[in-house]
Write a protein that holds these residues in place. Structure first.
Motif, PDB file in Angstrom:
ATOM      1  N   SER A  95     -22.457  59.644  -3.152  1.00 49.69           N
ATOM      2  CA  SER A  95     -22.188  59.045  -4.441  1.00 49.69           C
ATOM      3  C   SER A  95     -23.291  59.395  -5.433  1.00 49.69           C
ATOM      4  O   SER A  95     -24.461  59.434  -5.079  1.00 49.69           O
ATOM      5  CB  SER A  95     -22.068  57.528  -4.295  1.00 49.69           C
ATOM      6  OG  SER A  95     -21.879  56.925  -5.557  1.00 49.69           O
ATOM      7  N   ARG A 149     -25.025  58.419  -9.208  1.00 47.07           N
ATOM      8  CA  ARG A 149     -25.137  57.297 -10.129  1.00 47.07           C
ATOM      9  C   ARG A 149     -25.557  57.791 -11.500  1.00 47.07           C
ATOM     10  O   ARG A 149     -26.484  58.573 -11.630  1.00 47.07           O
ATOM     11  CB  ARG A 149     -26.158  56.287  -9.605  1.00 47.07           C
ATOM     12  CG  ARG A 149     -26.251  55.025 -10.463  1.00 47.07           C
ATOM     13  CD  ARG A 149     -27.211  54.029  -9.862  1.00 47.07           C
ATOM     14  NE  ARG A 149     -28.587  54.500  -9.911  1.00 47.07           N
ATOM     15  CZ  ARG A 149     -29.622  53.789  -9.498  1.00 47.07           C
ATOM     16  NH1 ARG A 149     -29.434  52.595  -8.975  1.00 47.07           N
ATOM     17  NH2 ARG A 149     -30.853  54.282  -9.582  1.00 47.07           N
ATOM     18  N   GLY A 156     -12.396  54.083 -17.474  1.00 49.74           N
ATOM     19  CA  GLY A 156     -11.576  54.131 -16.264  1.00 49.74           C
ATOM     20  C   GLY A 156     -10.981  55.502 -16.014  1.00 49.74           C
ATOM     21  O   GLY A 156     -10.817  55.916 -14.856  1.00 49.74           O
ATOM     22  N   GLN A 157     -10.656  56.219 -17.082  1.00 48.12           N
ATOM     23  CA  GLN A 157     -10.116  57.573 -16.929  1.00 48.12           C
ATOM     24  C   GLN A 157     -11.164  58.487 -16.303  1.00 48.12           C
ATOM     25  O   GLN A 157     -10.848  59.285 -15.414  1.00 48.12           O
ATOM     26  CB  GLN A 157      -9.688  58.113 -18.291  1.00 48.12           C
ATOM     27  CG  GLN A 157      -8.642  57.257 -19.001  1.00 48.12           C
ATOM     28  CD  GLN A 157      -8.445  57.695 -20.442  1.00 48.12           C
ATOM     29  OE1 GLN A 157      -8.664  58.852 -20.792  1.00 48.12           O
ATOM     30  NE2 GLN A 157      -8.049  56.767 -21.293  1.00 48.12           N
ATOM     31  N   LEU A 173     -13.756  57.591 -14.424  1.00 49.78           N
ATOM     32  CA  LEU A 173     -13.996  57.196 -13.042  1.00 49.78           C
ATOM     33  C   LEU A 173     -12.845  57.627 -12.139  1.00 49.78           C
ATOM     34  O   LEU A 173     -13.060  57.973 -10.972  1.00 49.78           O
ATOM     35  CB  LEU A 173     -14.192  55.682 -12.962  1.00 49.78           C
ATOM     36  CG  LEU A 173     -15.418  55.141 -13.713  1.00 49.78           C
ATOM     37  CD1 LEU A 173     -15.448  53.624 -13.675  1.00 49.78           C
ATOM     38  CD2 LEU A 173     -16.703  55.716 -13.141  1.00 49.78           C
ATOM     39  N   GLY A 174     -11.629  57.629 -12.672  1.00 49.93           N
ATOM     40  CA  GLY A 174     -10.494  58.097 -11.891  1.00 49.93           C
ATOM     41  C   GLY A 174     -10.573  59.580 -11.587  1.00 49.93           C
ATOM     42  O   GLY A 174     -10.190  60.022 -10.501  1.00 49.93           O
ATOM     43  N   GLN A 175     -11.096  60.348 -12.532  1.00 50.75           N
ATOM     44  CA  GLN A 175     -11.244  61.787 -12.329  1.00 50.75           C
ATOM     45  C   GLN A 175     -12.462  62.127 -11.472  1.00 50.75           C
ATOM     46  O   GLN A 175     -12.500  63.198 -10.854  1.00 50.75           O
ATOM     47  CB  GLN A 175     -11.373  62.483 -13.692  1.00 50.75           C
ATOM     48  CG  GLN A 175     -10.141  62.360 -14.575  1.00 50.75           C
ATOM     49  CD  GLN A 175     -10.397  62.869 -15.985  1.00 50.75           C
ATOM     50  OE1 GLN A 175     -11.327  63.640 -16.224  1.00 50.75           O
ATOM     51  NE2 GLN A 175      -9.582  62.438 -16.935  1.00 50.75           N
ATOM     52  N   HIS A 176     -13.439  61.218 -11.439  1.00 54.17           N
ATOM     53  CA  HIS A 176     -14.688  61.482 -10.711  1.00 54.17           C
ATOM     54  C   HIS A 176     -15.024  60.278  -9.837  1.00 54.17           C
ATOM     55  O   HIS A 176     -15.981  59.529 -10.132  1.00 54.17           O
ATOM     56  CB  HIS A 176     -15.825  61.772 -11.698  1.00 54.17           C
ATOM     57  CG  HIS A 176     -15.546  62.913 -12.624  1.00 54.17           C
ATOM     58  ND1 HIS A 176     -15.748  64.232 -12.264  1.00 54.17           N
ATOM     59  CD2 HIS A 176     -15.059  62.937 -13.890  1.00 54.17           C
ATOM     60  CE1 HIS A 176     -15.419  65.015 -13.280  1.00 54.17           C
ATOM     61  NE2 HIS A 176     -14.994  64.260 -14.271  1.00 54.17           N
ATOM     62  N   PRO A 177     -14.278  60.059  -8.762  1.00 58.90           N
ATOM     63  CA  PRO A 177     -14.494  58.863  -7.930  1.00 58.90           C
ATOM     64  C   PRO A 177     -15.855  58.835  -7.247  1.00 58.90           C
ATOM     65  O   PRO A 177     -16.286  57.777  -6.779  1.00 58.90           O
ATOM     66  CB  PRO A 177     -13.354  58.945  -6.906  1.00 58.90           C
ATOM     67  CG  PRO A 177     -12.960  60.397  -6.881  1.00 58.90           C
ATOM     68  CD  PRO A 177     -13.170  60.900  -8.274  1.00 58.90           C
ATOM     69  N   GLY A 178     -16.547  59.962  -7.180  1.00 61.35           N
ATOM     70  CA  GLY A 178     -17.854  59.993  -6.525  1.00 61.35           C
ATOM     71  C   GLY A 178     -19.003  59.636  -7.449  1.00 61.35           C
ATOM     72  O   GLY A 178     -20.159  59.652  -7.032  1.00 61.35           O
ATOM     73  N   GLU A 222     -20.810  56.814  -9.863  1.00 58.11           N
ATOM     74  CA  GLU A 222     -20.939  55.405 -10.240  1.00 58.11           C
ATOM     75  C   GLU A 222     -21.623  55.344 -11.595  1.00 58.11           C
ATOM     76  O   GLU A 222     -22.672  55.952 -11.800  1.00 58.11           O
ATOM     77  CB  GLU A 222     -21.772  54.653  -9.196  1.00 58.11           C
ATOM     78  CG  GLU A 222     -22.097  53.220  -9.590  1.00 58.11           C
ATOM     79  CD  GLU A 222     -23.165  52.600  -8.706  1.00 58.11           C
ATOM     80  OE1 GLU A 222     -23.656  51.525  -9.049  1.00 58.11           O
ATOM     81  OE2 GLU A 222     -23.519  53.221  -7.669  1.00 58.11           O
TER      82      GLU A 222
END
Length: 289
Positions: A81, A83, A102-103, A105-110, A112
């Motif tokens: 992960s 940060r 949110g968009q 974070l959805g494209q880059h789930p790794g 934080e």
């Protein structure tokens, strides 16, 4: 030291405790142990949280840099992960970044992301933040700054106020009470000049104004009918769509812009590059729509 660094960054024992999955009392005990070790107070305790004492500020300049360097070293390995600590002007954080985050974070789930809304320019060299999204002219010495968004000032007010005062043209606004942002915010004098109106008349009208300390507060005051305010486009899209506010005059380009700021040596970090690319795509998409 990690408890100290988190508390210094968040200004809260509770927030630091949530990150470390311990109690706020445990954080307090750890900070107390450090203070006994150094023989001096690191934080001043108050009803609204804690703030760094002089010795604490000196220590934070080192711990923030150390933990920041460690995070960046891990990020360069490309595994696990990542940060991103982002400091943003409050109105940009609340009205542009967070509604869209949110968009990303959805494209880059790794990745934080932690967002701090603040008007102050974060100490990037100390490593307390990775990216700063700042309003200004781009004069930020010692860091990499890239202009990402142009801003325009537009007068807005509640529909009911516009009907009651019969605000049909931009010139009519000289009759309306104003909501002003102090010390930051768009200038009615500059807006009037750009709109081809008498700036002195709008400056005199400022005597009949409500003063607030943030643009978000100015938008809320205007929505409640306290007066008209100058807002930054494109940060009023949600209020306009909901009809809580209406545009009451032309948008006039401002001298300040939003800048993407990071340390010179961090420009190539994958997480920072990803955030920059996503922001530029979002802003370009809005311009073309």
């Amino acid at each position: 030291m990690q408890a100290f660094e988190l508390t210094a960054r968040t200004g809260s024992f509770k927030a630091a405790a949530e990150v470390l999955h311990v109690t706020a009392s445990a954080i307090s005990h750890r900070i107390g142990g450090l203070e006994r070790t150094f023989g001096t107070r690191l934080f001043e305790r108050g009803p609204r949280g804690v703030v760094l004492a002089p010795a604490g500020r000196l220590l934070a300049s080192s711990t923030g840099r150390a933990f920041g360097d460690l995070s960046r070293a891990i990020a360069r390995q490309g595994g696990g992960s990542q940060r991103l600590r982002v400091s943003a002007v409050p109105i940009f954080a609340s009205h542009w970044l967070l509604p869209r985050l949110g968009q990303f974070l959805g494209q880059h789930p790794g990745i934080e992301v932690r967002v701090e809304a603040s008007m102050r320019m974060a100490d990037m060299e100390a490593g307390l933040v990775d990216v700063a999204l700042r309003y200004g002219d781009g004069n930020f010495p010692g860091v990499h700054a890239e202009r990402v968004m142009d801003l325009a000032a537009v007068p807005v007010g509640a529909p009911a106020l516009a009907r009651r005062l019969r605000l049909r043209t931009a010139a009519d606004l000289v009759r309306a009470p104003q909501v002003r942002v102090s010390p930051f915010g768009a200038s009615w004098v500059e807006w009037a000049k750009g709109a081809g109106l008498d700036p002195d008349a709008f400056e005199r009208r400022g005597r009949h104004s409500v003063q607030v300390d943030a643009m978000g507060a100015a938008l809320r005051a205007a929505a409640h009918g306290l007066g008209v305010t100058l807002a930054f486009e494109p940060m009023i899209e949600s209020e306009i769509a909901a009809r809580t506010l209406v545009r009451l005059g032309p948008a006039v380009p401002m001298r300040g812009q939003i800048w993407f700021v990071c340390r010179l040596q961090d420009r190539s970090l994958p997480a920072i590059r990803a955030l920059r690319r996503w922001m530029l795509a979002e802003i370009a998409g809005r311009k073309s729509s």
